[in-house]
Design a protein around this motif. Structure first.
Motif, PDB file in Angstrom:
ATOM      1  N   ALA A  59      26.889  42.292  40.537  1.00  0.00           N
ATOM      2  CA  ALA A  59      27.365  43.637  40.885  1.00  0.00           C
ATOM      3  C   ALA A  59      26.166  44.539  41.114  1.00  0.00           C
ATOM      4  O   ALA A  59      25.137  44.408  40.443  1.00  0.00           O
ATOM      5  N   VAL A  60      26.291  45.443  42.125  1.00  0.00           N
ATOM      6  CA  VAL A  60      25.224  46.412  42.388  1.00  0.00           C
ATOM      7  C   VAL A  60      25.809  47.784  42.082  1.00  0.00           C
ATOM      8  O   VAL A  60      26.838  48.160  42.657  1.00  0.00           O
ATOM      9  N   LYS A 113      42.525  45.452  40.365  1.00  0.00           N
ATOM     10  CA  LYS A 113      42.454  44.435  39.303  1.00  0.00           C
ATOM     11  C   LYS A 113      42.925  43.097  39.866  1.00  0.00           C
ATOM     12  O   LYS A 113      42.308  42.048  39.665  1.00  0.00           O
ATOM     13  N   HIS A 114      44.028  43.120  40.608  1.00  0.00           N
ATOM     14  CA  HIS A 114      44.576  41.879  41.174  1.00  0.00           C
ATOM     15  C   HIS A 114      43.546  41.230  42.107  1.00  0.00           C
ATOM     16  O   HIS A 114      43.315  40.021  42.041  1.00  0.00           O
ATOM     17  N   GLY A 125      36.603  37.733  41.305  1.00  0.00           N
ATOM     18  CA  GLY A 125      36.170  37.481  39.921  1.00  0.00           C
ATOM     19  C   GLY A 125      35.928  36.018  39.595  1.00  0.00           C
ATOM     20  O   GLY A 125      36.005  35.134  40.445  1.00  0.00           O
ATOM     21  N   PRO A 126      35.639  35.760  38.317  1.00  0.00           N
ATOM     22  CA  PRO A 126      35.239  34.408  37.881  1.00  0.00           C
ATOM     23  C   PRO A 126      36.331  33.359  38.108  1.00  0.00           C
ATOM     24  O   PRO A 126      36.043  32.175  38.180  1.00  0.00           O
ATOM     25  N   ASN A 127      37.606  33.791  38.214  1.00  0.00           N
ATOM     26  CA  ASN A 127      38.655  32.792  38.461  1.00  0.00           C
ATOM     27  C   ASN A 127      39.254  32.929  39.853  1.00  0.00           C
ATOM     28  O   ASN A 127      40.313  32.378  40.134  1.00  0.00           O
ATOM     29  N   GLY A 128      38.608  33.706  40.702  1.00  0.00           N
ATOM     30  CA  GLY A 128      39.197  33.996  42.017  1.00  0.00           C
ATOM     31  C   GLY A 128      38.955  32.882  43.021  1.00  0.00           C
ATOM     32  O   GLY A 128      38.318  31.864  42.719  1.00  0.00           O
ATOM     33  N   SER A 143      35.100  49.093  35.170  1.00  0.00           N
ATOM     34  CA  SER A 143      35.914  48.155  34.384  1.00  0.00           C
ATOM     35  C   SER A 143      35.647  46.695  34.748  1.00  0.00           C
ATOM     36  O   SER A 143      35.928  45.802  33.971  1.00  0.00           O
ATOM     37  N   PHE A 144      35.095  46.441  35.955  1.00  0.00           N
ATOM     38  CA  PHE A 144      34.880  45.044  36.344  1.00  0.00           C
ATOM     39  C   PHE A 144      33.552  44.495  35.835  1.00  0.00           C
ATOM     40  O   PHE A 144      33.335  43.290  35.850  1.00  0.00           O
TER      41      PHE A 144
END
Length: 1545
Positions: free
Chosen positions: A684-685, A813-814, A821-824, A839-840
């Motif tokens: 993330a930046v 979030k979705h 994300g890590p499970n995307g 929050s991410f």
């Protein structure tokens, strides 16, 4: 000697002049048997090898191409072969048969049949060869052979016939019969050879070939006929030849361009080196070697500072000079001439032949006049001259049309090559270059500059042809009039510089005019792009006056230009009269011996007429070449500029000590950045607004200029920009972006990007067409489509520039869970995510913190928290309310127990976008034509689904332009003006005819004073009246043109202001369904046509019409018989004209409609350049561009051909006029004086051109008047409610700011479903209301209703007890304030952007800038408040633009404030600033906030939860959280629980 041999060969006399010296002349039989046989046969034998070549190639005999026509042709030749054998047999029988007389037949009776027999065998083979030739359908050489043969045989035909009639019997029956049989067969063969032989399977191919159609462009008749029967459409257009399509042309052009550009770069290097050596006095070795453009060198030239003032001045000059010439120049013309040399040489040949033929007619005219004077000459001479006049004119027409055909095709190919080259360059252009040219300027290169080249190449041969014509004319004139020619010539030469002067002045005015035009269009463009803001703030009047002021200046300049034109018209009209006056006056005055005879006078006048053209054209040509040099420089600079460094070597991503700037000479925006990102990590930046996050992404894409260090990227890239770039294509095409379609992968991506529910609501699912700039998608949908495109692309490295800012928190979030994300979906790929969403951060592998363009910290989230550095301070400040709770753990959907909804539907529920406006349903065909009842049943039918198309095809008027449109234009001009213009032009024409009749009378004096002295008084009267009539013409034309200038400026003013006034009053819905380009086109192309093209074609049309009528009157005066011919000619003319105009008009319309996509695709490409480059899709876009240009060419080619089609037919008619006027002059030569013969024939010689012009002008006027039609179409669009009504609210309304909704319902269009379904609520004064809801619940629609962007279907809204539908729109919109979702800025000063009406003082402005935290930034700018904002606010970051919008709202200080997702694009820090300012400054106001980030409304008095257009919850936040309903689930998604929420209350 030779003649004696021929006498013996023929057995008769070869030549005897007495054959012609009688009333019924004939050629000797021997000439007919030798010369007239050898000419066609010789031609055939010369051309045979060319036609026989296909037979020599080894190839299968293709039986498919055996057509009936082919068999007929072969059959005729076989029969002819039999007649030849028959001829030989007759001779053999005569010489050796039983009845032979012993006297042998002459040799010619043996040789001719043998020659013919061999020729016919040769011809059989030639026709077979032609059949085998690829794509050949007819042969010009065979057609010419048959034509020559028939023409030569006509002499034998009449000789035999006359002899038989004279003797009363046929002497040699066998040969007589054989000759007439073979003559009949030859005529049949001639007719057959004129028809194209098209095999069935080649029908399509042949449509392509037709463009080269050999002689009379006959094949385009089929298209003209089709165009006459019904309006042509794009589908009727023929395919292009290989050699005419864009790909082929651009490949050839590029080959030559690379070579020439290389040479030019080497020349530039040398020049820069020399300059450097001169300036520095250094040795050559010190000069850095530079690649391509002398990057090092040219900078060094400017870097030599010697510290003196002189040197500074020198440097400035140097810099200017550098800017002028420091790009590779003088290569474009060479490239063009090398690419198209074949067509250039061909057209030059035709032009030369045509020029020489032009001078034959005056000589024939001279012979004709002397024939009518000399009563002793034989009548057949007159007929011969008449036929020769016709033949010469026909040949001239044919060569001229062939020349034009080639020149226009050449012009078009040049335009195509340049357009393709500009597009290709735009895809690889470096940032320095991009900075120098705006999108508008690049589109201009494609449209205006390429068109200039097109226009100049059409007439390029006139550069040598004009001087040639001038020289030849002078030689012939000298032969007629001797030295007095020089007097006339002197006048012409003196007029040329005056014309030149006027042209130069006119050019200056044009440049000024273009400046105003550009300025006006720039403002129009921005207004239309930001029309929603104009409406919300009621700023239309301010922008309207801006445009009108510029328009007035533009019209002033136009008027000056028109006055200048009328002066040059005056000179141009007087010139021929003046020239002939001076020449004749000097001729008669020099000596009394010189008497003006009709031959001299009319031959000279027709020569002067020839001279007029080159003398008028040369200055025009030179002027347009000068204009083109400007275009040439612009194109050379653009095409010769630097390309992007594509050498970013692809570890997954690493930067080593990199510094990056936007341009070569600008300050670096990123300094000393070093990164190393391992494959498969999520990074993330983060950083404040303006810290360089987006610049870092640009640097990775290779868009920034690297001043130091280097970048490595391994593998392919995908890029999601901060502002989503959406193409005008279907949703599926936007996601596939050129990748092949795989259903499973596609569905996975849709699911992950939460697009499934949206598709259900879009009327045609993923085949729904998305409008320009994604107009019918919400911000969040656009962003998700952009993300889906990346996810589908299967790249290795993903650069995500804040893709989550535009979507609701739960959708964010979705997306994070499912995609990023890590499970995307992308879990194994390298991802670089720029984000403001704190929050991410716990779920990323690494966080990079940027401060002022430098990396301040790198590490995992936890390690950065523990470091207690800048990052953790930042988090502590902004995360207090949002302490990362256990709740935020990424819960697998199945465990996420929610009382209210079935679990799997958590997201789909959020995405109810059905009813909201610009959204999908808009698809229900916005055109008036196809409104069927709209129901949303799943469509069973395959094919085009209703609602799939959003943007209608541009309506294109078809058929004849209605007469009412002409009347409308005349009405705008003013009836008085129109009448006087016509009257003046008419009187001028009468003067012209009078002058020529006077001249004809004058020349008859020659016979009267044959052997007497010519009296002086008579001479002076003749010259005086002649001169006076000439001057009168000029004066009347001058007055007519002046009036026309005033009238047309009037019309332009009226039409433009109607259009502008109306467009600003059109409801918002219109702009949502109409591409902006289409509206801009009305203000650009159509208004330009009304301003410049219509007045000009109107004037030319009147002059041509009167000219033709005048000619016919004069010819009828001279030979009254001619009146009989006029009627059939007029009928034919009328039909040709109607035929042509129908097709031509429609082709022009198709041309302009198919041209818009070229520019809109180009605009779209430039807007999405970084995305296209990131995905490496340049090739695909190049291909698409080539196809778009080809579509346009398909209508341009037939237009060129149709022009030639009509020109040939009209010139033929004109040639008939010449022929008949000559013929009747011969018939009635005893009753007519030679002066009138000269007059009528010299007039007739002119009529060919005038007739042609008249049709062209009629067509052009009809084509141009379409612009009036299009402008008035948009002047009559339905308006929204009036801006101000009688019922005006009090000055300080609304005082309290109470808002009441009473059973309020609304829909976007009458046939659509309701968007808000009966909303009722009361909002008290000073309440702060948060409005939340899933995407598409109707939040934005609610604000649109408050401003009456959409009108109520039922119910009403009361503000302070006043029903808002009863007052004017501006009264309402001026009293409300909104901070909109998209921060829109206009180009102009910062001050203008805040206060367009200049209502507030500078102190007020500085105060609001301070409150919106922009004061420091603005103080730091050189010009302060006068700082120029770039187009669309490009030179400010998105966050700064948002703050400016806040400043606007603060200025207004109204009682009711609406925030529409106003903080979506800013980071938490700025968001915080904005929220605090709003709390403090708007504490006394009623505030309605539409929120994405729930924490921004947690401190509201009440929260309204909308769902599917209804209020489902409306209470205080704490009560709603306790209820555990809709609001609770949304808060939970956003990580807000009751414990954390208490911090807000």
């Amino acid at each position: 000697m030779c003649a004696a041999a021929l006498d013996e060969y023929c057995g008769s006399v070869f030549w005897n002049a007495s054959y012609l010296g009688r009333d019924d002349p004939d050629l000797p039989i021997c000439v007919e048997q030798t010369i007239l046989v050898w000419i066609p046969l010789g031609f055939m034998w010369l051309c045979a090898p060319w036609n026989l070549m296909p037979l020599c190639r080894r190839s299968q005999v293709n039986k498919k191409n055996w057509t009936k026509l082919y068999f007929c042709k072969q059959l005729v030749v076989i029969l002819l072969f039999l007649t030849a054998i028959g001829g030989l047999t007759v001779t053999l029988v005569e010489d050796f048969g039983p009845n032979s007389s012993g006297e042998k037949s002459p040799a010619v009776y043996y040789t001719n049949p043998v020659l013919f027999a061999v020729t016919w065998i040769l011809l059989l083979l030639c026709q077979e060869g032609l059949r085998r030739k690829e794509r050949a359908v007819d042969s010009a050489s065979l057609f010419i052979f048959w034509l020559l043969l028939v023409l030569c045989d006509i002499f034998t035909f009449q000789t035999l016939l006359r002899e038989a009639l004279r003797l009363g019997e046929v002497r040699d029956i066998p040969r007589f019969s054989l000759f007439y049989i073979s003559f009949g067969l030859e005529v049949i063969a001639l007719i057959l050879s004129a028809v194209a032989d098209i095999p069935r399977d080649a029908k399509e191919l042949v449509k392509k070939v037709i463009f080269q159609s050999s002689l009379a462009v006959s094949c385009s008749s089929s298209m003209a006929l089709k165009g006459y029967k019904k309006p042509l459409v794009q589908e009727d257009m023929w395919d292009l030849n290989e050699a005419d399509n864009t790909t082929y042309i651009s490949q050839r052009f590029n080959q030559h361009m690379m070579y020439e550009l290389g040479l030019a770069r080497i020349r530039l290097q040398k020049k820069l080196k020399n300059r450097l050596i001169k300036n520095q006095g250094k040795t050559v070795e010190d000069v850095p070697q530079s690649n391509g453009l002398g990057k090092g060198v040219s900078r060094d030239v400017l870097m030599m500072e010697k510290g003196t003032k002189d040197d500074d001045k020198k440097k400035k000059k140097e810099k200017k000079k550098k800017e002028k010439t420091d790009y590779p120049n003088s290569w474009l013309v060479n490239t063009i001439s090398k690419t198209f040399k074949g067509i250039l040489i061909e057209s030059a040949f035709y032009k030369l032949v045509q020029d020489l033929l032009t001078f034959v007619s005056p000589q024939l005219l001279k012979l004709m006049i002397s024939f009518t004077q000399d009563k002793s000459s034989y009548v057949w001479e007159g007929y011969l001259y008449a036929v020769l006049l016709l033949v010469v004119a026909l040949l001239q027409s044919l060569t001229l049309q062939q020349y034009f055909q080639r020149c226009f095709v050449l012009g078009m190919k040049v335009r195509t090559a340049l357009m393709a080259a500009v597009y290709k360059k735009a895809l690889v252009m470096s940032n320095d270059n991009r900075k120098e040219s705006t999108v508008g300027e690049t589109v201009n290169l494609m449209s205006a500059d390429a068109q200039r080249f097109n226009d100049v190449t059409n007439f390029i041969h006139l550069l040598w042809s004009c001087p040639l014509q001038i020289v030849v004319s002078i030689v012939f004139l000298w032969m007629e009039l001797g030295p007095s020619t020089l007097a006339g010539l002197a006048v012409m030469v003196l007029l040329a510089p005056i014309n030149g002067l006027l042209a130069a002045k006119a050019r200056k005015i044009q440049v000024e005019n273009m400046k105003f035009k550009d300025k006006r269009l720039k403002i129009m463009n921005e207004m239309l792009n930001g029309i929603k803001i104009l409406k919300l703030f009621a700023w239309e009047p301010s922008f309207q006056t801006q445009v009108k002021d510029i328009r007035e200046k533009e019209l002033k300049v136009m008027k000056r230009f028109a006055y200048l034109t009328s002066v040059s018209t005056f000179i141009f009209t007087c010139a021929p009269a003046l020239v002939s006056l001076v020449t004749f006056a000097v001729f008669v005055g020099v000596s009394s011996e010189n008497i003006l005879t009709p031959e001299k006078a009319f031959t000279s006048i027709s020569l002067f007429n020839i001279l007029r053209f080159p003398l008028a054209m040369l200055p025009m040509l030179i002027a347009s070449i000068v204009q083109t040099t400007v275009s040439k420089k612009r194109l050379e600079k653009f095409l010769g500029g630097d390309d992007l460094d594509s050498d970013t070597v692809h570890s997954a991503v690493s930067i080593t000590k990199g510094s990056f700037a936007w341009g070569k000479d600008s300050e670096p925006v990123l300094k000393d950045v070093s990164l190393d990102i391992k494959p498969g990590r999520l990074v993330a930046v983060v950083g404040a607004v303006g810290s360089g996050k987006s610049s870092l992404v640009s640097a990775l894409l290779g868009e920034l200029h690297s001043t130091d260090g280097f970048i490595n990227i391994q593998g392919s890239l995908a890029f999601v920009p901060q502002q989503a770039w959406i193409q005008n294509a279907t949703l599926r095409d936007n996601i596939l972006f050129g990748s092949p379609y795989e259903d499973r992968r596609f569905q996975e991506v849709l699911e992950a990007c939460a697009l499934g529910p949206d598709l259900k609501l879009l009327s045609a699912g993923d085949m729904t067409e998305i409008g320009e700039k994604g107009i019918n998608l919400s911000g969040g949908q656009k962003q998700r489509v952009s993300l889906a495109r990346a996810a589908y692309s299967q790249a290795d490295v993903f650069l995500l520039d804040d893709p989550l800012s535009a979507v609701d928190s739960h959708v964010g979030k979705h997306l994070f869970d499912k995609v990023i994300g890590p499970n995307g979906l992308l879990k194994n790929k390298t991802r670089i995510l720029v984000t403001h969403g704190v929050s991410f951060l716990p779920y990323v592998d690494e966080v990079i913190v940027l401060v002022n363009g430098q990396v301040s910290e790198i590490g995992s989230y936890q390690s950065l928290r523990d470091n207690k550095g800048a990052f953790s301070e930042f988090l502590d400040t902004y995360m207090t309310p949002l302490t990362v709770t256990e709740d935020l753990e990424v819960i697998p959907e199945s465990e996420d127990t929610q009382a209210d909804y079935p679990p799997e539907d958590a997201v789909s529920f959020t995405l109810r976008r059905e009813n909201s406006i610009r959204r999908s349903q808009r698809g229900n065909r916005s055109s008036v034509r196809s409104r069927k009842n709209s129901s949303l049943k799943p469509t069973e039918a395959v094919g085009e689904i209703k609602g799939q198309k959003l943007i209608e095809k541009e309506t294109m008027e078809t058929g004849q332009v209605k007469f009412s449109v002409f009347l409308q234009y005349l009405r705008a001009m003013g009836w008085g003006y129109a009448f006087w213009i016509f009257a003046l032009y008419f009187i001028q024409n009468v003067a012209f005819i009078g002058q020529n009749l006077w001249l004809s009378d004058w020349t008859n004096d020659a016979a009267e004073y044959m052997n007497q002295t010519y009296p002086g008084w008579k001479r002076d009267t003749r010259i005086g009246v002649f001169g006076a009539l000439g001057l009168a013409q000029g004066v009347f034309v001058f007055l007519g043109t002046l009036l026309l200038a005033n009238a047309s400026v009037n019309a332009s003013r009226i039409l433009h202001s109607r259009l502008l006034d109306n467009i600003l009053r059109v409801p918002m819905l219109f702009f949502d369904t109409t591409p902006i380009g289409r509206v801009v086109n009305r203000f650009a192309k159509d208004i330009f046509t009304v301003d410049e093209a219509i007045p000009q074609s109107f004037r030319s049309w009147i002059l041509c019409l009167l000219g033709v009528l005048g000619t016919l009157v004069v010819i009828c005066l001279a030979t009254p018989f001619f009146a009989i011919i006029i009627i059939p000619l007029a009928v034919v003319y009328f039909f040709v004209q109607r035929f042509y105009v129908a097709a031509s008009r429609q082709l022009r319309r198709l041309d302009s409609v198919s041209r818009s996509p070229i520019y809109s695709h180009f605009g779209e490409t430039v807007a999405g350049l970084s995305v296209i480059r990131a995905y490496n899709h340049q090739e695909r876009f190049l291909k698409h561009n080539e196809e778009t240009i080809d579509e346009n060419l398909k209508s341009v080619y037939p237009w060129i051909v149709s022009n030639r089609w009509v020109a040939i037919r009209l010139e033929f008619l004109g040639n008939l006029v010449v022929f008949f006027s000559a013929l009747f002059a011969v018939i009635s030569r005893d009753s007519i004086d030679s002066g009138l013969v000269g007059l009528s024939i010299s007039y007739a010689l002119n009529v060919t051109q005038t007739l042609n012009w008249l049709v062209r002008m009629t067509s052009e006027l009809e084509t141009n008047i379409v612009a009036v039609e299009r402008v008035s179409e948009y002047s009559k669009l339905e308006n929204e409610a009036p801006w101000v009504t009688q019922n005006r609210p009090s000055e300080n309304w609304p005082e309290e700011g109470r808002v009441q909704f009473e059973d309020y319902k609304v829909r976007y269009r009458p046939e659509l479903e309701l968007v808000l379904r009966g909303i009722s609520c009361n909002i008290a004064s000073k309440e702060k209301i948060g409005i939340v809801g899933r995407t598409g619940a109707g939040k934005s629609s609610l604000t649109n209703c408050l401003f009456r962007i959409i009108e109520a279907a039922d119910g009403r809204i009361l503000i302070d007890g006043l029903d808002i539908s009863t007052i004017g729109l501006h009264d309402l919109r001026n009293r409300l304030t909104i901070i909109p979702q998209d921060p829109v800025l206009f180009s102009g000063t910062l001050r203008m952007n805040l206060d367009p009406f200049d209502k507030f003082s500078d102190e007020d402005l500085w105060r609001v800038l301070e409150l919106s935290h922009l004061k420091d930034y603005v103080v730091g700018l050189k010009e302060g408040l006068q700082h120029e904002v770039a187009e669309g606010g490009e030179n400010l970051s998105v966050g700064q633009r948002q703050l400016l919008c806040l400043a606007r709202a603060l200025l207004r200080k109204s009682r009711i404030l609406i925030l529409d997702e106003a903080t979506a694009a800013v980071d938490l820090e700025t968001d915080n600033l904005i929220q605090n300012t709003i709390r403090k400054e708007f504490s006394h106001c009623t505030v309605l906030t539409i929120a994405h980030r729930l924490h921004s409304i947690m401190d509201s008095s009440r929260v309204m939860v909308l769902d599917a257009g209804q209020i489902v919850e409306f209470d205080t936040p704490s009560n709603l959280l306790e209820k555990r309903g809709h609001f609770y689930s949304m808060a939970k998604d956003a990580g807000i629980t009751q414990q954390t929420a208490s911090a807000f209350f």
